[in-house]
Design a protein around this motif. Sequence first.
Motif, PDB file in Angstrom:
ATOM      1  N   ASP A  18       0.809  -1.221   0.000  1.00  0.00           N
ATOM      2  CA  ASP A  18       0.000   0.000   0.000  1.00  0.00           C
ATOM      3  C   ASP A  18       0.839   1.266   0.000  1.00  0.00           C
ATOM      4  O   ASP A  18       0.423   2.299  -0.542  1.00  0.00           O
ATOM      5  N   ILE A  19       2.023   1.199   0.629  1.00  0.00           N
ATOM      6  CA  ILE A  19       2.828   2.396   0.867  1.00  0.00           C
ATOM      7  C   ILE A  19       4.288   2.087   0.551  1.00  0.00           C
ATOM      8  O   ILE A  19       4.814   1.052   0.968  1.00  0.00           O
ATOM      9  N   ILE A  20       4.963   3.001  -0.172  1.00  0.00           N
ATOM     10  CA  ILE A  20       6.406   2.928  -0.387  1.00  0.00           C
ATOM     11  C   ILE A  20       7.001   4.306  -0.121  1.00  0.00           C
ATOM     12  O   ILE A  20       6.588   5.297  -0.744  1.00  0.00           O
ATOM     13  N   ILE A  21       7.956   4.372   0.805  1.00  0.00           N
ATOM     14  CA  ILE A  21       8.628   5.643   1.132  1.00  0.00           C
ATOM     15  C   ILE A  21      10.128   5.369   1.179  1.00  0.00           C
ATOM     16  O   ILE A  21      10.586   4.510   1.932  1.00  0.00           O
ATOM     17  N   ASP A  22      10.896   6.107   0.362  1.00  0.00           N
ATOM     18  CA  ASP A  22      12.318   5.796   0.232  1.00  0.00           C
ATOM     19  C   ASP A  22      13.085   7.025  -0.238  1.00  0.00           C
ATOM     20  O   ASP A  22      12.504   7.961  -0.805  1.00  0.00           O
ATOM     21  N   HIS A  23      14.400   7.014  -0.015  1.00  0.00           N
ATOM     22  CA  HIS A  23      15.240   8.106  -0.509  1.00  0.00           C
ATOM     23  C   HIS A  23      16.244   7.619  -1.552  1.00  0.00           C
ATOM     24  O   HIS A  23      17.095   8.395  -1.999  1.00  0.00           O
ATOM     25  N   HIS A  24      16.163   6.350  -1.947  1.00  0.00           N
ATOM     26  CA  HIS A  24      17.031   5.838  -3.003  1.00  0.00           C
ATOM     27  C   HIS A  24      16.375   6.052  -4.369  1.00  0.00           C
ATOM     28  O   HIS A  24      15.152   6.050  -4.479  1.00  0.00           O
ATOM     29  N   SER A  25      17.198   6.215  -5.382  1.00  0.00           N
ATOM     30  CA  SER A  25      16.669   6.403  -6.726  1.00  0.00           C
ATOM     31  C   SER A  25      15.885   5.172  -7.170  1.00  0.00           C
ATOM     32  O   SER A  25      16.303   4.038  -6.940  1.00  0.00           O
ATOM     33  N   SER A  26      14.756   5.416  -7.809  1.00  0.00           N
ATOM     34  CA  SER A  26      13.931   4.312  -8.314  1.00  0.00           C
ATOM     35  C   SER A  26      14.115   4.113  -9.813  1.00  0.00           C
ATOM     36  O   SER A  26      13.339   3.399 -10.442  1.00  0.00           O
ATOM     37  N   ASP A  27      15.150   4.737 -10.388  1.00  0.00           N
ATOM     38  CA  ASP A  27      15.421   4.574 -11.818  1.00  0.00           C
ATOM     39  C   ASP A  27      15.673   3.099 -12.132  1.00  0.00           C
ATOM     40  O   ASP A  27      16.490   2.443 -11.476  1.00  0.00           O
TER      41      ASP A  27
END
Length: 490
Positions: A255-264
């Motif tokens: 339901d939820i994704i929170i991150d500071h890494h690049s999702s490229d």
Amino acid sequence: MADGGKGDPKPIVRYMVFGCGSIGYNVIEELLKETDNIVVVDSDEKRVEDLKDHKYQAIAHDIADPDLFKDLPTPEIIFILSSNKEANLSAVALAKKCHPQAFCIARAVDLFSVDKLVEAGADVVLYPQQVVARSAVNHMKRLIAARSAQQLYSLLEGMTGTLGIITHRNPDPDAISSAMALCAIAQGATKGELKCVILFDGNVGHQENRAFVNLLEIQMEKITPEKLKECTHLALVDCAAPGVNNDLDPGLTVDIIIDHHSSDGVELKKKPKFMDIRPESGATASIFAQYLQELDINVDTKIATALYYGIRADTREFRRGVTSNDLYNAAYLLPLSDADLLEKIMSPSYSQETIDVMGNAITSRKIKNGFLFANVGYLRNRDAIPQAADMLVNLEGVTTALVYGITDQHIIISARNKDIRVHIGNVLKEAFGSFGDAGGHGTMAAATIPLNYFSLIRDKEELLDMIIDPILNLFTKIVGIDDNGDKNEV
């Protein structure tokens, strides 16, 4: 305002503003909130008369006049804000000559004027177009952050049952503190009705991470199929997708994704209801600190301590990938944190295995044109490998350190980099991403290569020796190191 006599000192004024166009007038309005000890100087006599009518201390004078400061009081802070480029440059030079002790803030009419004003002695140079652009971007970022926080809160409000909050494999303080903060937000949104559990793969091996979990009494559970079935909702923190730096099925619905890494390059098979990915942020904990501020949620001491340490650890003591927003959030959290707990977390005991791994890394190191490679052999505590890489990258003559070892199920590679020409996260992703988990930032990265076909071989160190050379050859080809250790020009 002139001298009272030949030997009398000039009166002192707090602010002196040269040029009262639209910019100067707005600066004066802001300064008046602090004091009315302000003198305005402008070449337009009608404008000066209007200012006097409004009870301002105003003087008509050409700011390019070489005798500009002759009959003026002594200023503590000078603003030079006219729209005349040459006049501003002349006034700055005169200000530094006549009042070198005064702070001088000057307006640049164009970009070419900025360096000239600095050379003339301005302490601060403002280029209005640039200031407006930065302000617009900052407002935009704050607006997006506020809206994201509200969207997350609204989503959590409608949840019932159990929220499983999943960290990345072998969680660090950034991931763990982010999970704690999400628990707090969920509890606030549902008035304590939503149950939250923190789930993780791997282990917590780094001695600081173990101290962090133990001292803050953080409750976490290992991921199992049974545990996942118990969860009515799932969230990922500090990782960008199921199957990316975790052992989840890539098709799992979250339901939820929170991150500071690049999702490229990360492909989500199922889009979550809420996703906030900020590669510009130094830590996921910083994102959660901003959520808490935007939502005006009271932060207890343990969560504040955890988030502060999460930001501090992921930015390597605010030296790596840190932004002004990270510093702002850390400043918000620090007064709410427990200083004694922070001291204990940062001063843990080293395990014997960690010392052994570091020793193996030192004795096995090989250096090729600034690239250091170290084989630590078989190990149980995989967190010792990044610690060894952190240490060896600081060796004289080393710009990039690659430390690797083997566990029962994986080859573990950790890299640290100081060479600005190399993005080590992209290099590891290109070299190892097709047959393992790999990636990271420009200065730090990791790769995990599964031993699917070799899991029954008992002598892991012999296995590592057998297969590591072709694996590392991929890396050396990408960075351009030939067999003699020379770096090819690319």
